[in-house]
Design an enzyme around this catalytic site. Structure first.
Site, PDB file in Angstrom:
ATOM      1  N   TYR A 143      37.726  40.571  39.422  1.00 33.45           N
ATOM      2  CA  TYR A 143      37.834  40.157  38.017  1.00 33.45           C
ATOM      3  C   TYR A 143      39.305  40.129  37.635  1.00 33.45           C
ATOM      4  CZ  TYR A 143      37.481  40.347  32.913  1.00 33.45           C
ATOM      5  OH  TYR A 143      37.599  40.085  31.573  1.00 33.45           O
ATOM      6  N   ASP A 238      46.851  40.883  41.800  1.00 26.82           N
ATOM      7  CA  ASP A 238      46.460  41.410  40.491  1.00 26.82           C
ATOM      8  C   ASP A 238      46.432  42.928  40.606  1.00 26.82           C
ATOM      9  OD1 ASP A 238      45.245  42.297  38.194  1.00 26.82           O
ATOM     10  OD2 ASP A 238      43.622  40.830  38.229  1.00 26.82           O
ATOM     11  N   LYS A 266      47.594  48.046  31.972  1.00 27.65           N
ATOM     12  CA  LYS A 266      47.064  49.408  31.939  1.00 27.65           C
ATOM     13  C   LYS A 266      48.157  50.470  31.949  1.00 27.65           C
ATOM     14  CE  LYS A 266      42.585  47.980  33.829  1.00 27.65           C
ATOM     15  NZ  LYS A 266      41.830  47.988  32.581  1.00 27.65           N
TER      16      LYS A 266
END
Length: 426
Positions: A143, A238, A266
């Site tokens: 994702y 990613d 994050k």
């Protein structure tokens, strides 16, 4: 008697779709009412009913130091006292960019954005602008945010174009995305043999964390690097989730692979909304206003968010930090496997750095297909049994878990005690 969590959830559903502002929070995968959280400190959360939980979600990864770390809170308060937003350059933005470039060796320049989705969307646009090509390659189960071209699932067979996995994504958009099987190097070789000169980029979670935790198999990341180099495609890692979690320099440092572009989020925001895309100077110089690839953001480099990120990175970049948090995570995983074995439950688990995965199958999965073979119903029962006993896990069988520097022997012991009872109750 209706709990405050239940009444808040009912109120929320009247004005917010499904009562939540991000889908997994609705507990749709596991059932039941989500706790509405009021405060957090260290390794713990407290909900609206005053119940305390040992937290292994960590706001889905950012809280590597634990919640409300004093140094981060102090930095945020000081920044907020100066200004909530400028929409103009600040020295702190430069400091955060310098820190990222120092810690992630493949990153020579960096553009700050406000989310991981924005970072991956920008990375793909940069890759297309740099190569002049249209096709992108992603992997089933990975994702990368909710940009249209990434909300694509596998087609009917290998090397076919993907299909939209969300309403509102045009089939024409999905037609530019190829979806392969994670950890299948042979598929990668075949794809590049057939379409290599059309591929703008390959985007991958170097350690998958959005189909639970799936580690890259031997040679998989190497195959991505070699094929992208050979055919002039851009390799995008990613690392929104893995950055500063699996190693100080990210998964790329741990596995010794140098991507062309890296997306981060994050941890670099310390719990505030920050994302970044960084990488090779020649590619980053194609972004506006230097180059023709347009990207902009009113709140990019927000001073309060940047302050939280800088304070977090300073504490993460301390000798022994990664080793200590990894050790706690490994102790947790080994303990859970022991408790499951004692209870006679088919279960496996693994960790890397401060990320972990729990699976109700005999061995950790290596692909999306194997993830789907996990016993979801048994996970759901285990999740609720643990929640009842004060342990907050991700409310889905397909999400990785996170340990923070605030977790120690006391939290691990409490978790294993809850797991002992929960496994026996299955």
């Amino acid at each position: 008697m209706t709990s405050l969590n239940e009444s808040l959830f009912e109120r929320a559903r009247q004005r917010i779709p499904a009562g939540v502002n991000s889908p997994v929070r609705a507990f749709g995968a596991v059932g039941g009412t989500p706790p509405f959280l009021e405060r957090a400190s260290g390794a713990y959360l407290w909900d609206a009913d005053g119940k305390r939980y040992v937290d292994y979600v960590g706001s889905w990864g950012p809280m590597v130091l634990g919640h409300t770390h004093p140094a981060v809170v102090e930095a945020v308060q000081a920044a907020a006292a100066r200004a909530l937003s400028f929409g103009a350059p600040t020295e702190a933005e430069v400091e955060l960019a310098e820190a990222i470039c120092r810690l992630v060796s493949s990153v020579e320049m960096v553009r700050l954005v406000s989310s991981g989705t924005e970072a991956t969307m920008t990375a793909i646009r940069l890759a297309r602008g740099h190569t002049g090509r249209s096709l992108i390659v992603k992997f089933e189960g990975c994702y990368h945010g909710h940009a249209d071209s990434l909300l694509v699932k596998a087609g009917s067979g290998a090397l076919t174009f993907g299909n939209p996995s969300s309403a509102g994504v045009p089939a024409e958009t999905a037609a530019h995305t190829l979806v392969l099987d994670y950890n299948d190097a042979a598929q990668v070789e075949k794809l590049f043999g057939e379409k290599g000169e059309q591929v703008a980029c390959v985007i991958v979670e170097p350690v998958a964390g959005n189909m639970n935790l799936v580690l890259p198999g031997p040679g998989f990341l190497e195959a991505l690097r070699s094929n992208c180099s050979r055919h002039g495609a851009v390799l995008i890692f990613d690392e929104v989730m893995t950055g500063f979690r699996v190693a100080l320099g990210g998964a790329q440092a741990r596995y010794g692979i140098r991507p062309d572009l890296t997306t981060l989020g994050k941890v670099i925001g310390g719990g505030m909304p920050v994302g970044a895309v960084g990488g090779r100077r020649e590619i980053l110089q194609k972004i506006a206003p230097l180059g023709p690839v347009y990207q902009a953001g009113t709140l990019s480099g927000n001073p309060v968010a940047v302050a939280a990120g800088l304070a977090t990175l300073k504490l993460v970049d301390v000798p022994g930090f990664q080793e200590k948090i990894s050790s706690v995570t490994e102790n947790l995983i080994q303990g859970l496997k022991t408790e499951a074995k004692k209870a006679g439950v088919i279960f496996s688990a693994q960790s890397i750095g401060s990320m972990f995965g729990l699976y109700f199958r005999a061995a950790p999965p290596t692909s999306f297909v194997e993830v789907m073979q996990c016993d979801k119903d048994r996970f759901n029962k285990f999740f609720h049994a643990m929640l009842e006993r004060g342990v907050y896990l991700a409310p889905s069988a397909y999400e990785a878990g996170f340990v923070s520097a605030a977790h120690g022997p006391a939290e691990v012991d409490a978790t294993l005690a809850a797991a002992r009872e929960s496994f026996r109750a299955l």
